[in-house]
Design a protein around this motif. Sequence first.
Motif, PDB file in Angstrom:
ATOM      1  N   ARG A  90      58.339  32.442  30.459  1.00  0.00           N
ATOM      2  CA  ARG A  90      57.420  33.576  30.285  1.00  0.00           C
ATOM      3  C   ARG A  90      56.118  33.233  30.992  1.00  0.00           C
ATOM      4  O   ARG A  90      55.346  32.394  30.546  1.00  0.00           O
ATOM      5  N   MET A  91      55.887  33.890  32.114  1.00  0.00           N
ATOM      6  CA  MET A  91      54.724  33.574  32.933  1.00  0.00           C
ATOM      7  C   MET A  91      53.407  33.778  32.184  1.00  0.00           C
ATOM      8  O   MET A  91      52.489  32.980  32.276  1.00  0.00           O
ATOM      9  N   ASP A  92      53.342  34.878  31.438  1.00  0.00           N
ATOM     10  CA  ASP A  92      52.089  35.188  30.754  1.00  0.00           C
ATOM     11  C   ASP A  92      51.780  34.201  29.628  1.00  0.00           C
ATOM     12  O   ASP A  92      50.649  34.111  29.168  1.00  0.00           O
ATOM     13  N   ALA A  93      52.798  33.457  29.178  1.00  0.00           N
ATOM     14  CA  ALA A  93      52.562  32.438  28.151  1.00  0.00           C
ATOM     15  C   ALA A  93      52.046  31.149  28.781  1.00  0.00           C
ATOM     16  O   ALA A  93      51.409  30.333  28.114  1.00  0.00           O
ATOM     17  N   LEU A  94      52.328  30.982  30.081  1.00  0.00           N
ATOM     18  CA  LEU A  94      51.911  29.764  30.772  1.00  0.00           C
ATOM     19  C   LEU A  94      50.512  29.908  31.360  1.00  0.00           C
ATOM     20  O   LEU A  94      49.682  29.013  31.225  1.00  0.00           O
ATOM     21  N   GLY A  97      45.908  33.972  34.004  1.00  0.00           N
ATOM     22  CA  GLY A  97      45.441  34.552  35.259  1.00  0.00           C
ATOM     23  C   GLY A  97      46.386  34.212  36.385  1.00  0.00           C
ATOM     24  O   GLY A  97      47.495  33.715  36.161  1.00  0.00           O
ATOM     25  N   PRO A  98      45.976  34.452  37.627  1.00  0.00           N
ATOM     26  CA  PRO A  98      46.851  34.213  38.777  1.00  0.00           C
ATOM     27  C   PRO A  98      47.154  32.729  38.982  1.00  0.00           C
ATOM     28  O   PRO A  98      46.336  31.865  38.655  1.00  0.00           O
ATOM     29  N   PHE A  99      48.327  32.449  39.532  1.00  0.00           N
ATOM     30  CA  PHE A  99      48.701  31.073  39.856  1.00  0.00           C
ATOM     31  C   PHE A  99      49.620  31.082  41.069  1.00  0.00           C
ATOM     32  O   PHE A  99      50.421  31.995  41.259  1.00  0.00           O
ATOM     33  N   MET A 123      50.649  38.347  39.446  1.00  0.00           N
ATOM     34  CA  MET A 123      50.132  37.068  38.955  1.00  0.00           C
ATOM     35  C   MET A 123      50.303  35.958  39.983  1.00  0.00           C
ATOM     36  O   MET A 123      49.738  34.873  39.820  1.00  0.00           O
ATOM     37  N   VAL A 124      51.095  36.210  41.027  1.00  0.00           N
ATOM     38  CA  VAL A 124      51.436  35.153  41.987  1.00  0.00           C
ATOM     39  C   VAL A 124      50.937  35.541  43.383  1.00  0.00           C
ATOM     40  O   VAL A 124      51.627  36.225  44.135  1.00  0.00           O
ATOM     41  N   PRO A 125      49.730  35.099  43.750  1.00  0.00           N
ATOM     42  CA  PRO A 125      49.171  35.494  45.046  1.00  0.00           C
ATOM     43  C   PRO A 125      49.758  34.731  46.218  1.00  0.00           C
ATOM     44  O   PRO A 125      49.635  35.169  47.367  1.00  0.00           O
ATOM     45  N   GLN A 126      50.404  33.571  45.949  1.00  0.00           N
ATOM     46  CA  GLN A 126      50.879  32.749  47.060  1.00  0.00           C
ATOM     47  C   GLN A 126      52.074  31.895  46.626  1.00  0.00           C
ATOM     48  O   GLN A 126      52.126  31.413  45.491  1.00  0.00           O
ATOM     49  N   VAL A 127      53.026  31.742  47.536  1.00  0.00           N
ATOM     50  CA  VAL A 127      54.186  30.872  47.316  1.00  0.00           C
ATOM     51  C   VAL A 127      54.389  30.053  48.581  1.00  0.00           C
ATOM     52  O   VAL A 127      54.423  30.600  49.683  1.00  0.00           O
TER      53      VAL A 127
END
Length: 266
Positions: A90-94, A97-99, A123-127
Amino acid sequence: MEVRAKKALGQHFLTDLKAARNIVDALETSPGASVLEIGPGMGVLSQYLLEREDIDFKMIEIDKESVNYLLSHFPKAYGRVMEGDFLRLRMDALYKGPFSIIGNFPYNISSQIFFKILDCRDMVPQVVCMIQKEVADRIAEAPGTKTYGILSVLLQAWYDIEFLFGVGPGSFCPPPKVQSAVIRLRRNSRTSLGCDEALFKTVVKTSFGQRRKTLRNSLKPLVQAKAQREGWTEEYMANFTAAPIWELRPERLSVEDFISLTLQLS
């Protein structure tokens, strides 16, 4: 202590330190940025990221043996490495903000990872990731080529994609049977597709599901469904698909073309 590469997890550990350094350097971060590494394995990327005191760095690793290795070899990994499945995370639990995301993605689930990233794209501006070169080519490809496909369209709708460099099998243990490549995804400025997103995905997947057919044929079930909803005559339905775009195959269409088709089928 070494970690045994597990075929079921698609593990091929990067051993080329120069390639590892280049992957980490490709991640563009600012002070205080949050970074998540997927599948750190034996920490060839992690060792450089753990040196960065200006970022909030975490790792998620499904393999318990790898987790134990990281904790025993990198004291700074304590409190930063989580044992778990990224696909169930769960991204929002980790992060609140953005990561950014970095990693040598397991090749057998790389597509699933990208679909997960798309689900939380805001939530993910870059990979920055290493994947099978064939998949990297497909993702970064422009319309009009045979490798352009579903992932190309869905990811390019939301991200600007760069092919950075290739990595040969000899840079891994055990060596994979395929070539590898590193790509970078940066979130673009698009905030909305301007159409029904679920239908957009259906149009893209249905089109490429029969990519040798023209859109008039591959999308016929969607056209018929709309015709039935709106009470069209056969003549009206024929006129609806008379435009030149319906003569094309899906690899010829840009993201904007697929958006236009989705609006027509709404």
